[in-house]
Scaffold this active site. Structure first.
Site, PDB file in Angstrom:
ATOM      1  N   CYS A  31       0.830  -1.207   0.000  1.00 52.29           N
ATOM      2  CA  CYS A  31       0.000   0.000   0.000  1.00 52.29           C
ATOM      3  C   CYS A  31       0.866   1.259   0.000  1.00 52.29           C
ATOM      4  CB  CYS A  31      -0.952  -0.011   1.190  1.00 52.29           C
ATOM      5  SG  CYS A  31      -0.162  -0.132   2.825  1.00 52.29           S
ATOM      6  N   HIS A  89       1.181   4.954   9.817  1.00 54.96           N
ATOM      7  CA  HIS A  89       0.284   3.887   9.387  1.00 54.96           C
ATOM      8  C   HIS A  89      -0.713   3.544  10.483  1.00 54.96           C
ATOM      9  CE1 HIS A  89      -1.087   0.188   7.515  1.00 54.96           C
ATOM     10  NE2 HIS A  89      -0.320   0.427   6.464  1.00 54.96           N
TER      11      HIS A  89
END
Length: 346
Positions: free
Chosen positions: A157, A184
């Site tokens: 990602c 994150h």
């Protein structure tokens, strides 16, 4: 109709199935099996139907005779601890989407091929570039797929979020060096309360009470996708106590003088037209992370936060939905790859 299967029905596996239906692609890309060793079928159906992050599934979901019923179509479900015990060949597969995150070596991927899967698309980077036939960031290098590949990685990602930005800025200004910090959201390898389940001592700490530094392979992924920047970008990552949506705090030393307006103009133009349109976003609105929940783009540059120190040291913030954006890129890679394969056998 191409036939695909999903191995590993956790966060990414479920998002892939949801994205398939939200995009209407279930009409031409058929999911013919799911293997999920850790959950029973009723639990799988429940967590497909109701998702705390992405809401209700956009079709009817149920259970019938060992299958997950989704939109009236039965998807057979296996619970093999070793996914290579599934006879993938008997399913007439065109592609297996490996979403378990359970292996890092080509030898493990080859076991899927030996079990009858003709091709494998992996939801994470493998240990080295040699372990896959290609590592693909859709919109950047997906055109290199020619249909001959057997094992392909959809990168990560974070790689999908940052590489398009780096490509634009390197082409426009040149990049000498850089540092990226990934902020994150929590992941399910972290405990809610302090616990012993991780060898990494930091990851034994409560996910919802702490900002937790973790290891990251982002620099290696950038090197792999952009060898012209090899060794120039360093990275670190911290997990923050939010359920979804992450950000990349990115500092780059440019090769020539620039300005905030010029940097933003280059990124805005790339987001608006060309191969990155619809994949790279650009905004100058006063956003918070939650605004990008369920955002299918790979990353969104927040131009209101672009800063320049001197004339060459630029700092950027890039938002990305680490679940939904990546699941959509997996589908994009799968569709493009299968289009190149057509009816050719591997």
């Amino acid at each position: 109709m191409p036939r695909i299967a999903i191995n590993g029905y956790g966060r990414i596996g479920r998002c892939v199935l949801r994205a398939l239906h939200e995009r209407g692609w279930q009409q031409w890309l058929q999911v013919v099996a799911i293997d999920e060793p850790a959950a029973d079928l009723p639990s799988m159906a429940y967590l497909t139907r109701f998702d705390s992050t992405h809401g209700r599934f956009p079709a009817e979901v149920g259970v019938e005779d060992g299958a997950l019923l989704v939109g009236g179509r039965a998807i057979p479900v296996f619970h093999a601890r070793d996914a290579c015990e599934v006879d993938w060949g008997a399913l007439g597969l065109d592609l297996l989407l490996e979403c378990s995150g359970s292996f890092q070596q080509r030898a493990q991927a080859d076991r899927y091929l030996a079990a009858g899967a003709p091709r494998v698309l992996v939801s994470h980077p493998l240990a080295s570039a040699a372990d896959v036939d290609a590592t693909i960031v859709y919109g950047v290098n997906h055109e290199r797929l020619d249909g001959s590949e057997r094992v392909v990685s959809a990168a990560s990602c974070t790689t999908n979020a940052i590489v398009p930005v780096l490509r634009v800025l390197h082409a426009a200004f040149g990049i000498r060096h850089g540092h990226i910090t990934t902020l994150h959201s929590v992941m399910n390898d972290q405990p809610l309360l302090d616990g012993y389940h991780q060898a990494d001592l930091r990851r034994t700490r409560s996910a919802m009470q702490s900002i937790v530094p973790v290891s990251t392979g982002l620099a290696r992924g950038i090197d792999r996708l952009m060898p012209e920047l090899h060794g120039r970008i360093e990275t670190k990552a911290v997990r923050v106590p939010t359920l979804n949506v992450s950000a990349l705090d990115t500092t780059l030393q440019l090769a020539r003088d620039s300005s905030v307006a010029e940097v933003n103009a280059a990124l805005r133009a790339a987001a608006g037209a060309g191969p990155l349109a619809g994949l790279l976003g650009y905004t100058e609105l006063p956003h918070a992370s939650t605004d990008f929940n369920h955002d299918a783009r790979s990353g969104v540059v927040d131009g209101s936060l672009t800063r320049l120190s001197g004339a060459r040291l630029v700092n950027l913030l890039i938002w990305f939905d680490n679940e939904w954006g990546f699941a959509n890129r997996m589908l994009d890679v799968a569709a493009h790859w299968l289009g190149r394969v057509n009816t050719r056998s591997p």
